[in-house]
Scaffold this motif. Structure first.
Motif, PDB file in Angstrom:
ATOM      1  N   UNK A 192      11.449 -78.056 -45.294  1.00  0.00           N
ATOM      2  CA  UNK A 192      12.061 -77.786 -46.595  1.00  0.00           C
ATOM      3  C   UNK A 192      13.375 -77.058 -46.338  1.00  0.00           C
ATOM      4  N   UNK A 193      14.039 -76.678 -47.396  1.00  0.00           N
ATOM      5  CA  UNK A 193      15.281 -75.939 -47.235  1.00  0.00           C
ATOM      6  C   UNK A 193      15.048 -74.680 -46.404  1.00  0.00           C
ATOM      7  N   UNK A 194      16.075 -74.306 -45.668  1.00  0.00           N
ATOM      8  CA  UNK A 194      16.114 -73.111 -44.831  1.00  0.00           C
ATOM      9  C   UNK A 194      15.239 -73.220 -43.583  1.00  0.00           C
ATOM     10  N   UNK A 195      15.101 -74.456 -43.068  1.00  0.00           N
ATOM     11  CA  UNK A 195      14.464 -74.675 -41.767  1.00  0.00           C
ATOM     12  C   UNK A 195      15.442 -74.234 -40.685  1.00  0.00           C
ATOM     13  N   UNK A 196      14.949 -73.943 -39.504  1.00  0.00           N
ATOM     14  CA  UNK A 196      15.805 -73.585 -38.372  1.00  0.00           C
ATOM     15  C   UNK A 196      16.394 -74.875 -37.791  1.00  0.00           C
ATOM     16  N   UNK A 197      17.718 -75.025 -37.871  1.00  0.00           N
ATOM     17  CA  UNK A 197      18.388 -76.263 -37.462  1.00  0.00           C
ATOM     18  C   UNK A 197      18.011 -76.726 -36.061  1.00  0.00           C
ATOM     19  N   UNK A 198      18.078 -75.852 -35.094  1.00  0.00           N
ATOM     20  CA  UNK A 198      17.798 -76.250 -33.712  1.00  0.00           C
ATOM     21  C   UNK A 198      16.371 -76.761 -33.566  1.00  0.00           C
TER      22      UNK A 198
END
Length: 184
Positions: free
Chosen positions: A13-19
């Motif tokens: 969902x929103x605000x996942x860790x990109x890496x």
């Protein structure tokens, strides 16, 4: 061995860790897997670089339009807000529980374990996570260790973005030794 016939869902969902979404996704695609970002809504989800807002990632399927039995494996990236939101959504919890109950491969990184805890899927599992989840996992019945990656049958867990090379290797190795299971 490639993963050409394997379909992997990345639930975020929103605000996942990109890496923690992008690195495994890139590794899975390089190994030949078909990877789909599944999210609570259509469009895009916004990633984070630790505490800073990052860029968006395209959603391939909304959770409402997706059935867990379409996939052979599941990836749960972390970030604090991402799994905290997912664990409050019955549809997301049921999606995760399907993979645990059917013994399909699950990769989980950092705070992603919160959704597994909510799905009652960590009891007696040997796992790692971001250190602040140690008590949550222990209280849910897991056996927590502080290692860069832990493999317990169909479950691969990791602590943080720095551990992604080891996580990616372990998760892909697990997937290479799995039968492809599809719904009839």
């Amino acid at each position: 061995m490639t993963l050409e016939s394997m379909k992997v869902a990345i639930l975020a969902s929103d605000r996942f860790e990109l890496a923690e979404l992008e690195s495994p996704m890139k590794a899975l695609k390089a190994a030949g897997a078909h990877v789909f970002v599944v999210a609570p809504h259509h469009g895009e989800i916004v990633g984070m670089n630790h505490n800073d807002v990052g860029h968006s990632v395209k959603v391939d399927r909304s959770l409402a339009d997706t059935k867990a039995d379409e996939f052979d494996a599941l990836l749960l990236p972390g970030g604090v807000a991402n799994p905290d939101e997912l664990r409050t959504m019955p549809r997301a919890v049921a999606f995760v529980k399907h993979f645990a109950d059917t013994q399909k491969p699950i990769g989980v990184i950092c705070h992603g374990s919160w959704t597994l805890i909510e799905a009652d899927s960590v009891k007696d599992r040997h796992m790692t996570s971001w250190p602040s989840l140690q008590t949550d996992l222990l209280n849910a019945g897991a056996r927590w260790v502080d290692q860069e990656v832990v493999v317990d049958h169909n479950l691969v867990s990791s602590r943080k973005p720095d551990d992604l090379p080891a996580f990616n290797k372990a998760f892909i190795t697990l997937l290479q030794h799995q039968p492809v299971r599809r719904a009839a």
